[in-house]
Design an enzyme around this catalytic site. Structure first.
Site, PDB file in Angstrom:
ATOM      1  N   ASN A   8       0.863  -1.184   0.000  1.00  0.00           N
ATOM      2  CA  ASN A   8       0.000   0.000   0.000  1.00  0.00           C
ATOM      3  C   ASN A   8       0.903   1.237   0.000  1.00  0.00           C
ATOM      4  OD1 ASN A   8      -1.861   2.016   0.475  1.00  0.00           O
ATOM      5  ND2 ASN A   8      -2.309   1.388   2.589  1.00  0.00           N
ATOM      6  N   LYS A  10       0.111   4.265  -0.297  1.00  0.00           N
ATOM      7  CA  LYS A  10      -0.527   5.481   0.244  1.00  0.00           C
ATOM      8  C   LYS A  10      -0.243   6.654  -0.704  1.00  0.00           C
ATOM      9  CE  LYS A  10      -0.309   3.431   4.772  1.00  0.00           C
ATOM     10  NZ  LYS A  10      -0.293   3.569   6.211  1.00  0.00           N
ATOM     11  N   HIS A  94      -9.829   1.316   5.245  1.00  0.00           N
ATOM     12  CA  HIS A  94      -8.534   1.548   5.904  1.00  0.00           C
ATOM     13  C   HIS A  94      -8.743   2.557   7.035  1.00  0.00           C
ATOM     14  CE1 HIS A  94      -4.423   2.753   6.647  1.00  0.00           C
ATOM     15  NE2 HIS A  94      -4.034   1.667   5.989  1.00  0.00           N
ATOM     16  N   GLU A  96      -7.052   4.949   8.070  1.00  0.00           N
ATOM     17  CA  GLU A  96      -6.785   6.357   7.731  1.00  0.00           C
ATOM     18  C   GLU A  96      -8.008   6.986   7.084  1.00  0.00           C
ATOM     19  OE1 GLU A  96      -3.171   5.729   5.505  1.00  0.00           O
ATOM     20  OE2 GLU A  96      -2.097   5.256   7.357  1.00  0.00           O
ATOM     21  N   GLU A 163      -5.530  -4.689  11.166  1.00  0.00           N
ATOM     22  CA  GLU A 163      -4.540  -3.630  11.331  1.00  0.00           C
ATOM     23  C   GLU A 163      -4.855  -2.823  12.586  1.00  0.00           C
ATOM     24  OE1 GLU A 163      -2.577  -2.494   7.336  1.00  0.00           O
ATOM     25  OE2 GLU A 163      -4.394  -1.322   7.540  1.00  0.00           O
ATOM     26  N   GLY A 169       2.129   2.708  10.762  1.00  0.00           N
ATOM     27  CA  GLY A 169       3.048   3.819  10.536  1.00  0.00           C
ATOM     28  C   GLY A 169       3.816   4.258  11.768  1.00  0.00           C
ATOM     29  N   SER A 208       3.234  -1.651  10.621  1.00  0.00           N
ATOM     30  CA  SER A 208       4.683  -1.667  10.854  1.00  0.00           C
ATOM     31  C   SER A 208       5.344  -2.997  10.516  1.00  0.00           C
ATOM     32  CB  SER A 208       5.004  -1.241  12.299  1.00  0.00           C
ATOM     33  OG  SER A 208       4.564   0.095  12.519  1.00  0.00           O
TER      34      SER A 208
END
Ligand code: PGA
Length: 265
Positions: A8, A10, A94, A96, A163, A169, A208
């Site tokens: 991904n 991003k 996701h 985010e 996740e 991140g 991560s």
């Protein structure tokens, strides 16, 4: 079940950078790898990636997709448009997007259904925040996300990415035993809800993941892949993570020796 290791990107990479990356990745990946790889570029590079990956062992994925077929949705790209480019996977829900763009469980559910309608496999992201985990509510949150997204059933192939939000991140992954426990609960839920069909769903870990720790997750019995952000931005690093999915511990730039037989060249 073949593991799926997904890159991904991003909001990273210009067209030129995307081209360089894909060229280098395709040099590393053998024609029939025992692990499935997929790359999720920004929309600006999707068309280029579609051309470069066509006929290759690396699948094309999209980071997002709108459930409506077409219409007045400025800035959005539909599942219909993604299918037209040969996109095989789409990330839905996701954290985010849930957090920054306010995506609700209902909207995520609509995306999952639309992906199936256009022949795309959704990667449904679920996961709890640190506060929720500390409060002992991790499973409650994940179950709510699963129930909402799959309320109308399992109408096609599915990948679930567990996740934990606090691991994304941050450089601090979940403990493998916690990832395994959550994956087991997700699997049990799937089997209870969908019977035999729940067995075919792949469960990824994300948050991560790096070449150094990928094997710790990818060797867990209930984990069939990884959704990788930061460490997927370099093709060599992404490839080393993928190699960990087939049992060898990555050791240095070229990967483990016993993998040589299926490496290209
Ligand atoms: P990360 O991102 O690997 O950079 O933690 C994972 C993700 O957001 O899918």
């Amino acid at each position: 079940m073949r593991a799926l290791v997904a890159a991904n990107w991003k909001m990273h990479k210009t067209l030129k950078e995307a081209e360089d990356y894909l060229r280098r990745l395709l040099e590393l990946v053998p024609p029939d790898p025992p692990v499935e790889l997929a790359v999720f570029p920004s929309f600006t590079a999707l068309s280029l990636a579609s051309e470069m990956l066509s006929g290759s062992p690396v699948a094309l994925g999209a980071q997002n997709g709108h459930p409506e077929r077409e219409g007045a949705f400025t800035g959005e790209v539909s599942m219909h448009q993604l299918a037209d480019l040969g996109v095989r996977y789409v990330i839905c829900g996701h954290s985010e997007r849930r957090r920054i763009f306010g995506e609700t469980d209902e909207f995520v559910a609509a995306k999952v259904r639309a992906a199936w309608a256009y022949g795309i496999t959704p990667i449904l992201c679920v996961g709890e925040t640190l506060e929720e985990r500390r409060a002992g509510k991790a499973w409650e949150v994940v179950e709510r996300q699963l129930s909402a997204a799959l309320e109308q059933g399992l109408s096609g192939p599915l990948v679930i990415a567990y996740e934990p939000v606090w691991a994304i991140g941050t450089g601090v992954p979940a403990q493998p035993k916690d990832a395994q426990e959550m994956a087991r609960m997700i699997r049990t839920w799937l089997l209870e809800r969908f019977g035999e069909r729940g067995k075919a769903v792949r469960i990824q870990y994300g948050g991560s993941v790096k070449p150094e720790n990928a094997g710790d997750f990818l060797r867990l019995p209930e984990i069939q892949g990884a959704l990788v952000g930061g460490a997927s931005l370099d093709p060599q690093s992404f490839w080393r993570i993928a190699q960990a999915a087939i049992g060898g511990k990555p050791s240095g730039e070229d990967g483990p020796l016993k993998l040589q037989r299926w490496r290209r060249g």
